[in-house]
Motif scaffolding. Structure first.
Motif, short mmCIF file in Angstrom:
data_model
loop_
_atom_site.label_atom_id
_atom_site.label_comp_id
_atom_site.label_asym_id
_atom_site.label_seq_id
_atom_site.Cartn_x
_atom_site.Cartn_y
_atom_site.Cartn_z
N THR A 230 95.71 52.45 -55.39
CA THR A 230 96.66 52.35 -54.21
C THR A 230 97.27 53.85 -54.10
N THR A 231 97.83 53.66 -52.69
CA THR A 231 98.60 54.99 -52.45
C THR A 231 99.80 54.79 -51.64
N GLN A 232 100.88 55.45 -52.16
CA GLN A 232 102.30 55.35 -51.77
C GLN A 232 102.30 56.26 -50.48
N TRP A 233 102.10 55.55 -49.38
CA TRP A 233 102.15 56.39 -48.24
C TRP A 233 103.26 57.04 -47.77
N ASP A 234 104.54 56.45 -48.10
CA ASP A 234 105.78 57.02 -47.50
C ASP A 234 105.89 58.30 -48.39
N VAL A 235 105.47 58.42 -49.89
CA VAL A 235 105.71 59.56 -50.35
C VAL A 235 104.49 60.83 -50.06
N VAL A 236 103.54 60.17 -49.56
CA VAL A 236 102.55 61.27 -49.12
C VAL A 236 102.92 61.85 -47.87
N MET A 237 103.47 61.14 -46.97
CA MET A 237 103.85 61.64 -45.64
C MET A 237 105.22 62.51 -45.93
N ALA A 238 106.01 61.92 -46.93
CA ALA A 238 107.09 63.03 -47.07
C ALA A 238 106.78 64.42 -47.79
N GLY A 239 105.55 64.29 -48.40
CA GLY A 239 104.93 65.95 -48.59
C GLY A 239 104.44 66.35 -47.60
N SER A 240 103.79 65.61 -46.83
CA SER A 240 103.46 66.44 -45.57
C SER A 240 104.51 66.92 -44.55
N VAL A 241 105.48 66.30 -44.44
CA VAL A 241 106.72 66.71 -43.55
C VAL A 241 107.04 68.02 -43.91
N VAL A 242 107.21 68.00 -45.38
CA VAL A 242 107.69 68.89 -45.92
C VAL A 242 107.11 70.38 -45.84
N SER A 243 105.56 70.00 -45.97
CA SER A 243 104.61 71.16 -46.05
C SER A 243 104.40 71.83 -44.41
N VAL A 244 104.99 70.86 -43.44
CA VAL A 244 104.90 71.40 -42.03
C VAL A 244 106.25 72.44 -41.91
N VAL A 245 107.26 72.10 -42.51
CA VAL A 245 108.49 72.83 -42.28
C VAL A 245 108.40 74.21 -42.15
N PRO A 246 107.77 75.08 -43.29
CA PRO A 246 107.67 76.52 -43.22
C PRO A 246 106.82 77.04 -42.16
N ILE A 247 105.87 76.45 -41.77
CA ILE A 247 105.22 76.79 -40.50
C ILE A 247 105.92 76.77 -39.33
N LEU A 248 106.58 75.62 -39.11
CA LEU A 248 107.53 75.72 -38.15
C LEU A 248 108.59 76.67 -37.97
N VAL A 249 109.26 77.19 -39.03
CA VAL A 249 110.18 77.92 -39.36
C VAL A 249 109.72 79.41 -39.03
N LEU A 250 108.53 79.69 -39.49
CA LEU A 250 107.71 80.91 -39.20
C LEU A 250 107.42 81.18 -37.62
N TYR A 251 107.31 80.12 -37.00
CA TYR A 251 106.63 80.13 -35.61
C TYR A 251 107.92 80.49 -34.95
N VAL A 252 108.99 79.73 -35.23
CA VAL A 252 110.34 80.03 -34.53
C VAL A 252 110.64 81.36 -34.41
N PHE A 253 110.70 82.06 -35.45
CA PHE A 253 111.25 83.52 -35.85
C PHE A 253 110.24 84.46 -35.00
N ALA A 254 108.76 84.19 -34.98
CA ALA A 254 107.96 84.88 -34.43
C ALA A 254 107.40 84.57 -32.95
N GLN A 255 108.09 83.68 -32.67
CA GLN A 255 107.49 83.05 -31.20
C GLN A 255 107.92 83.98 -30.02
N LYS A 256 108.81 84.95 -29.89
CA LYS A 256 108.85 85.84 -28.94
C LYS A 256 107.53 86.89 -29.14
N HIS A 257 107.40 87.24 -30.37
CA HIS A 257 106.23 88.06 -30.34
C HIS A 257 104.67 87.35 -30.08
#
Length: 268
Positions: A230-257
């Motif tokens: 069995t797999t707790q998909w809500d927990v898996v997706m929670a981890g996936s969401v958290v893993s995406v946040v740093p990439i989004l933050v990095l892109y926001v700061f570097a977007q103009k470049h």
């Protein structure tokens, strides 16, 4: 009419690309078995953040995030350093066989990582580096793609700037550091995003080279959330969401470049 159609197509494309992330967020706050409801419910009842709490209880999550952040930052810094220096050499320093060496260097782009995994692992084992931070970093110290990208950026810098710096008594090191690097910052920022994202999402190499939980990176940690039966998909997706946040933050700061890099690549 044509302009409205273009905006419509761009908007539909943006929605298509954002849908997986939005679905991951919805799934992460959907309670229990409601995740498997058919048809899927885009406005789940009783939405909560319990999955994020269980994620922190299941894994040493912050240690795993810190490992990925440290490896990603170190890998990106090393790639920027080695790629920028190599790009300057290929673009500005005339030496015999420069074109042939650059062509050979680019052929490594056609070699996928699975082909290199075995020799890399044997090399790490020979030096006693298996299950270490350095082993995670070793394959990413240099990047053929980075050299190619930054060489194109260096070639766009007018050589008149180099000649003016030489008249002021500057050598190659000062030209590279104070003339070329500031002018290729958009390309450096773009490559930094690509390099960090590749390291942050890397799964195959850490899976092979790491054994101890204290060196585990985020993709490996997320993989452990999948159970055998069995797999707790809500927990898996929670981890996936958290893993995406740093990439989004990095892109926001570097977007103009990044935008500046794309704009410069279109200049004649």
């Amino acid at each position: 009419m044509g302009k409205a159609l273009r905006y419509l197509l761009v908007g539909l494309g943006a929605l298509a690309m954002l849908f997986p992330f939005g679905w991951a967020v919805i799934t992460s706050v959907t309670p229990g078995d409601a995740v498997l409801a058919v048809p899927p419910d885009f406005t789940p009842e009783g939405a909560s953040l319990d999955a994020y709490g269980r994620l922190l209880e299941t894994l040493p999550f912050w240690r795993i995030v810190l490992n990925s952040a440290w490896v990603g930052a170190a890998s990106t810094a090393l790639q920027l350093l080695t790629s920028a220096m190599a790009a300057y050499a290929f673009a500005r320093l005339p030496f015999p066989g420069r074109g042939a060496l650059f062509a050979v260097y680019l052929t490594t782009l056609m070699m996928p990582l699975p082909v290199l995994v075995v020799p890399l692992f044997l090399e790490m084992r020979m030096f006693g580096l298996v299950d270490t931070y350095f082993a995670l970093l070793a394959p990413t110290i240099a990047s053929a793609f980075g050299v190619f990208l930054l060489r194109q950026a260096v070639n766009q810098v007018p050589r008149e700037f180099d000649e003016a710096a030489v008249l002021d008594g500057a050598g190659h090191f000062r030209i590279f550091l104070f003339v070329v690097l500031p002018l290729i910052r958009p390309a450096l920022a773009t490559f930094a995003i690509f390099g960090f994202m590749a390291s942050w999402n890397s799964y195959l190499w850490p899976l092979i080279i790491i054994k101890s939980p204290e060196f585990m990176t985020l993709p490996l940690g997320l993989a452990t959330l999948h159970g055998q039966f069995t797999t707790q998909w809500d927990v898996v997706m929670a981890g996936s969401v958290v893993s995406v946040v740093p990439i989004l933050v990095l892109y926001v700061f570097a977007q103009k470049h990044v935008i500046a890099s794309v704009a410069q690549s279109g200049l004649k």
